[in-house]
Design a protein around this motif. Sequence first.
Motif, PDB file in Angstrom:
ATOM      1  N   LYS A 138      -3.595  -6.395  -0.377  1.00 38.06           N
ATOM      2  CA  LYS A 138      -3.696  -6.560  -1.895  1.00 38.06           C
ATOM      3  C   LYS A 138      -4.585  -7.776  -2.145  1.00 38.06           C
ATOM      4  O   LYS A 138      -5.577  -7.725  -3.077  1.00 38.06           O
ATOM      5  CB  LYS A 138      -2.240  -6.712  -2.480  1.00 38.06           C
ATOM      6  CG  LYS A 138      -2.411  -6.920  -4.089  1.00 38.06           C
ATOM      7  CD  LYS A 138      -1.082  -7.192  -4.659  1.00 38.06           C
ATOM      8  CE  LYS A 138      -0.917  -7.492  -6.217  1.00 38.06           C
ATOM      9  NZ  LYS A 138      -1.992  -8.337  -6.502  1.00 38.06           N
ATOM     10  N   THR A 190      -8.388  -6.614  -1.738  1.00 37.83           N
ATOM     11  CA  THR A 190      -8.696  -5.878  -2.916  1.00 37.83           C
ATOM     12  C   THR A 190      -8.938  -6.292  -4.067  1.00 37.83           C
ATOM     13  O   THR A 190      -9.900  -6.270  -4.724  1.00 37.83           O
ATOM     14  CB  THR A 190      -7.606  -4.658  -3.296  1.00 37.83           C
ATOM     15  OG1 THR A 190      -7.303  -3.902  -1.916  1.00 37.83           O
ATOM     16  CG2 THR A 190      -7.854  -3.838  -4.418  1.00 37.83           C
ATOM     17  N   GLN A 238      -9.380   1.523  -3.726  1.00 33.34           N
ATOM     18  CA  GLN A 238      -8.439   0.686  -4.464  1.00 33.34           C
ATOM     19  C   GLN A 238      -9.002  -0.304  -5.596  1.00 33.34           C
ATOM     20  O   GLN A 238      -8.637  -0.033  -6.775  1.00 33.34           O
ATOM     21  CB  GLN A 238      -7.370  -0.045  -3.730  1.00 33.34           C
ATOM     22  CG  GLN A 238      -6.535   0.818  -3.030  1.00 33.34           C
ATOM     23  CD  GLN A 238      -5.718  -0.192  -2.000  1.00 33.34           C
ATOM     24  OE1 GLN A 238      -5.928  -1.107  -1.734  1.00 33.34           O
ATOM     25  NE2 GLN A 238      -4.672   0.535  -1.459  1.00 33.34           N
ATOM     26  N   ARG A 288      -9.399   0.443  -9.795  1.00 33.52           N
ATOM     27  CA  ARG A 288      -8.981  -0.756 -10.865  1.00 33.52           C
ATOM     28  C   ARG A 288     -10.115  -1.007 -11.809  1.00 33.52           C
ATOM     29  O   ARG A 288      -9.997  -0.951 -12.912  1.00 33.52           O
ATOM     30  CB  ARG A 288      -8.696  -1.897 -10.031  1.00 33.52           C
ATOM     31  CG  ARG A 288      -8.065  -2.862 -10.904  1.00 33.52           C
ATOM     32  CD  ARG A 288      -7.678  -4.155 -10.315  1.00 33.52           C
ATOM     33  NE  ARG A 288      -6.820  -3.885  -8.914  1.00 33.52           N
ATOM     34  CZ  ARG A 288      -6.535  -4.930  -8.000  1.00 33.52           C
ATOM     35  NH1 ARG A 288      -6.998  -6.263  -8.333  1.00 33.52           N
ATOM     36  NH2 ARG A 288      -5.907  -4.582  -7.026  1.00 33.52           N
TER      37      ARG A 288
END
Length: 236
Positions: free
Chosen positions: A8, A11, A51, A55
């Motif tokens: 995460k 990302t 990802q 977003r």
Amino acid sequence: MSPSAKQKNRTDLICVALRSAILERALLPGMKLPEDSLGERFGASRTIIRQALERLAVEGLVELRHNRGAAVAQPSLEEARDLFELRAQVEDLVIARLAKGLTAQQEAALNDHIAREDEASAGPSAISIRLATEFHILMAELTGSPVLIRYVNEIGYRCGFTLSQFSRPHSTHCGIQEHRDIVAALKSGDVAEAQRIARLHLDQVAARAQFNGADINGFSHLDALEPYASTVREKG
């Protein structure tokens, strides 16, 4: 840090880098964003790249095209006008929330950001536009409202993107002073006056944009991403 948390975090870093590259016009509208090429550039898996692109698609900065991959979005003039009107209505809520009780810590955060805008004012206009956009996003974040943060993020970055494409050359000092005026109005606690000043500011921002059919088509190579990608790689 757990594997999922590390993924995460990576990302997030790539998302920030790509967003900055788009808003600062290192990547131009319509440019293809191949997952494999971006993965090599950032030293990340295609899953992480996907990802980040998803977003940015939510923010309206990237278009995900079926069977054709991702590309930098191509905003239209009509969309730009609609976005500014919607943005003004949403930011009315942000201003009302902050003006009811701006803390010293919140005021300091806003003033610190304005200082960054001031420092960048002599540089490329695209960087100033990004920082100006992030001032409004910071205001939303200071409300602590997940709903306002989400919508101001999405609308704000999309507005910043259209400004970076359509805006005609102008001095950034006007916008910076308008941000100072907004902070002063928030500090006064007068909700109606703070909303009036913020609305006037957004009207001025729209007026400085060149909503007259400017050609925004262009091409830039992924090599333009290197300064942004190297920062991500250095952070591991």
